[in-house]
Design a protein around this motif. Structure first.
Motif, PDB file in Angstrom:
ATOM      1  N   SER A   1      -1.191   4.431  -1.965  1.00 42.56           N
ATOM      2  CA  SER A   1      -2.639   4.285  -1.935  1.00 42.56           C
ATOM      3  C   SER A   1      -3.225   4.951  -0.691  1.00 42.56           C
ATOM      4  O   SER A   1      -2.676   4.834   0.416  1.00 42.56           O
ATOM      5  CB  SER A   1      -3.018   2.797  -1.950  1.00 42.56           C
ATOM      6  OG  SER A   1      -4.398   2.631  -1.733  1.00 42.56           O
TER       7      SER A   1
ATOM      8  N   GLU B   1      -6.178   4.141   0.298  1.00 46.47           N
ATOM      9  CA  GLU B   1      -7.161   3.179   0.810  1.00 46.47           C
ATOM     10  C   GLU B   1      -6.887   2.870   2.271  1.00 46.47           C
ATOM     11  O   GLU B   1      -5.739   2.617   2.671  1.00 46.47           O
ATOM     12  CB  GLU B   1      -7.102   1.886  -0.005  1.00 46.47           C
ATOM     13  CG  GLU B   1      -7.985   0.775   0.537  1.00 46.47           C
ATOM     14  CD  GLU B   1      -7.647  -0.601  -0.032  1.00 46.47           C
ATOM     15  OE1 GLU B   1      -8.436  -1.518   0.192  1.00 46.47           O
ATOM     16  OE2 GLU B   1      -6.599  -0.715  -0.690  1.00 46.47           O
ATOM     17  N   GLU B   2      -7.926   2.872   3.074  1.00 43.16           N
ATOM     18  CA  GLU B   2      -7.795   2.505   4.475  1.00 43.16           C
ATOM     19  C   GLU B   2      -8.182   1.043   4.652  1.00 43.16           C
ATOM     20  O   GLU B   2      -9.219   0.608   4.152  1.00 43.16           O
ATOM     21  CB  GLU B   2      -8.671   3.396   5.359  1.00 43.16           C
ATOM     22  CG  GLU B   2      -8.145   4.808   5.514  1.00 43.16           C
ATOM     23  CD  GLU B   2      -8.858   5.565   6.619  1.00 43.16           C
ATOM     24  OE1 GLU B   2      -9.894   5.067   7.116  1.00 43.16           O
ATOM     25  OE2 GLU B   2      -8.380   6.646   6.982  1.00 43.16           O
TER      26      GLU B   2
ATOM     27  N   LYS C   1       0.841  -1.204   0.000  1.00 45.61           N
ATOM     28  CA  LYS C   1       0.000   0.000   0.000  1.00 45.61           C
ATOM     29  C   LYS C   1       0.876   1.254   0.000  1.00 45.61           C
ATOM     30  O   LYS C   1       0.595   2.231  -0.712  1.00 45.61           O
ATOM     31  CB  LYS C   1      -0.908  -0.035   1.227  1.00 45.61           C
ATOM     32  CG  LYS C   1      -1.801   1.179   1.431  1.00 45.61           C
ATOM     33  CD  LYS C   1      -2.698   0.953   2.638  1.00 45.61           C
ATOM     34  CE  LYS C   1      -3.570   2.158   2.950  1.00 45.61           C
ATOM     35  NZ  LYS C   1      -2.809   3.267   3.541  1.00 45.61           N
TER      36      LYS C   1
END
Length: 331
Positions: free
Chosen positions: A250, A252-253, A245
Motif C-alpha cells: 500500500s 497509503e501514508e 501495509k
C-alpha cells in the motif's frame, strides 16, 4: 496469516490493547499471564485481569499455574468472559515462574503429568462449549525445552499436546537459558507446522520487530499460520498496521503523533488499571517505547523516576518540546 499480540507481564492489558487498536489493531490479543490460583481466590486485583476490551472477540486468555485443578477451574472462569479461547503458558523461562512449577516447568515434568493437565483444561473447555453453545480454542505457548533438549523429545511433547486437544501451538524456538539471546531456531516452527498441518495451527514467536525481520522468519518457516509480536509492539504500537501495509504494498501514508500516543497510554492506564498498578505499567511500557528516540535513555530515565502521573505527562511533553522533529512519524 494472522498477526498476534503476545502475552507480556504488566503490558498485555486493556490499556495497551486500546493503544494498538487505535492504529488498526491485530487479529488476536493474548492477555498477560493470569495466575490460576490467584484468580480462584478472587483477589482484589483479579477483576482487572479479566477486562476484555476493546475487542472481546479477539481475546485469548493465558493462564499460568503449577497444578492441574486450579488451571482447569480457572479456564471455566475466563471463558465466561468470551474470547477465542484459553492458552496455557508452558514456555515462560523467568526463574520466579518456572521455579514454582509453572511456565516452562511443564515441559520438564514427566510427560504424563503435563498430559493430565492439558486434558483437564480441555475437558473444562468442552463443558463451557456445551454451556455457552460456542467453541473455545485450547492453545499452548512453549519453548524448545531445557539446554539438553532433543528433537525427538520436543516432538513427543508437541505430539502429546495435539493428541489431547491443543489446536494451536505458539513456539518461541529458544531454550530455557537462551531467553532472548541469539537468533531463534525458526526451523523448529517449520517442522511442527508441517507435522500438524491438517490438525493444529502453529504461530511463530521471537525477534519479530519489523517487516524485514518478519519476512526473514517466514522464509524460514513458510507454513506458520501466524506471527506473534511482543516487545516491538510496545516500542511501536502501530507495528501491526505497518507490517500489514507492507504486505499489501500500500502507498497509503500513515501519520503517527508519538507524543499523543504516549499521553494516551497514560490516560488509558489511569482509566483501566488500579491505582496500585499505574507506576509499574507506565514504567514497563516506556522502557520499550523510549527506545525509538534519539535521546531515548534520557527520556526513559524521566519516565522511570517520575513521582506522579501528571509528572509523567510533563516529562513526555518536555521531551517533545526539546525534540519537536521526533513528534510526528510517517509510515
Amino acid at each position: 496469516m494472522k498477526f498476534v499480540c503476545a502475552p507480556m507481564a504488566t503490558l498485555s492489558h486493556e490499556a495497551f490493547r486500546i493503544l494498538i487498536e487505535n492504529f488498526g489493531g491485530c487479529d488476536e490479543y493474548f492477555t498477560e499471564m493470569i495466575n490460576a490460583p490467584s484468580l480462584l481466590n478472587r483477589g482484589p486485583f483479579e477483576k482487572f485481569y479479566l477486562l476484555n476490551g476493546p475487542a472481546p472477540e479477539k481475546i485469548v486468555w493465558q493462564l499460568t499455574g503449577s497444578e492441574t485443578k486450579p488451571l482447569a477451574e480457572a479456564a471455566c472462569i475466563v471463558c465466561e468472559k468470551g474470547g477465542i479461547g484459553v492458552d496455557l503458558n508452558m514456555g515462560c523461562s523467568a526463574p520466579q515462574i518456572y521455579k514454582t512449577g509453572a511456565g516452562i516447568s511443564w515441559m520438564l515434568k514427566p510427560l504424563e503429568e503435563t498430559k493430565k493437565t492439558v486434558r483437564a483444561v480441555k475437558d473444562s473447555l468442552n463443558l463451557m462449549e456445551q454451556k455457552m453453545n460456542r467453541h473455545f480454542r485450547l492453545s499452548v505457548k512453549c519453548r524448545l525445552g531445557d539446554e539438553n533438549f532433543t528433537e525427538a523429545g520436543f516432538l513427543s511433547f508437541t505430539d502429546m499436546l495435539v493428541e489431547n486437544g491443543v489446536e494451536l501451538i505458539t513456539l518461541h524456538p529458544r531454550t530455557i537459558k537462551e531467553k532472548y539471546r541469539g537468533l531463534p531456531r525458526y526451523e523448529f516452527v517449520h517442522k511442527i507446522s508441517q507435522r500438524y498441518k491438517d490438525v493444529a495451527q502453529v504461530y511463530l514467536n521471537g525477534c519479530i520487530k519489523d517487516f524485514e525481520s518478519e519476512s526473514y522468519a517466514l522464509q524460514k518457516c513458510p507454513g506458520a499460520d501466524g506471527v506473534m509480536i511482543a516487545r516491538a509492539a510496545a516500542e511501536k504500537p502501530w507495528i501491526f498496521r505497518q507490517i500489514q501495509k507492507n504486505h499489501e504494498h500500500s502507498a497509503e501514508e500513515i501519520s503517527v503523533d508519538r507524543m499523543k500516543t504516549a499521553l494516551d497510554f497514560i490516560d488509558y492506564v489511569e482509566k483501566f488499571q488500579p491505582k496500585e498498578f499505574h507506576k509499574t505499567r507506565i514504567q514497563r511500557f516506556f522502557s520499550y517505547y523510549c527506545k525509538q528516540f534519539e535521546f531515548g535513555h534520557y527520556f526513559q530515565t524521566g519516565m522511570t523516576n517520575y513521582k506522579s502521573n501528571d509528572e509523567s505527562r510533563k516529562t513526555v511533553i518536555d521531551y517533545f518540546s526539546r525534540q519537536p522533529h521526533e513528534q510526528f512519524l510517517t509510515i
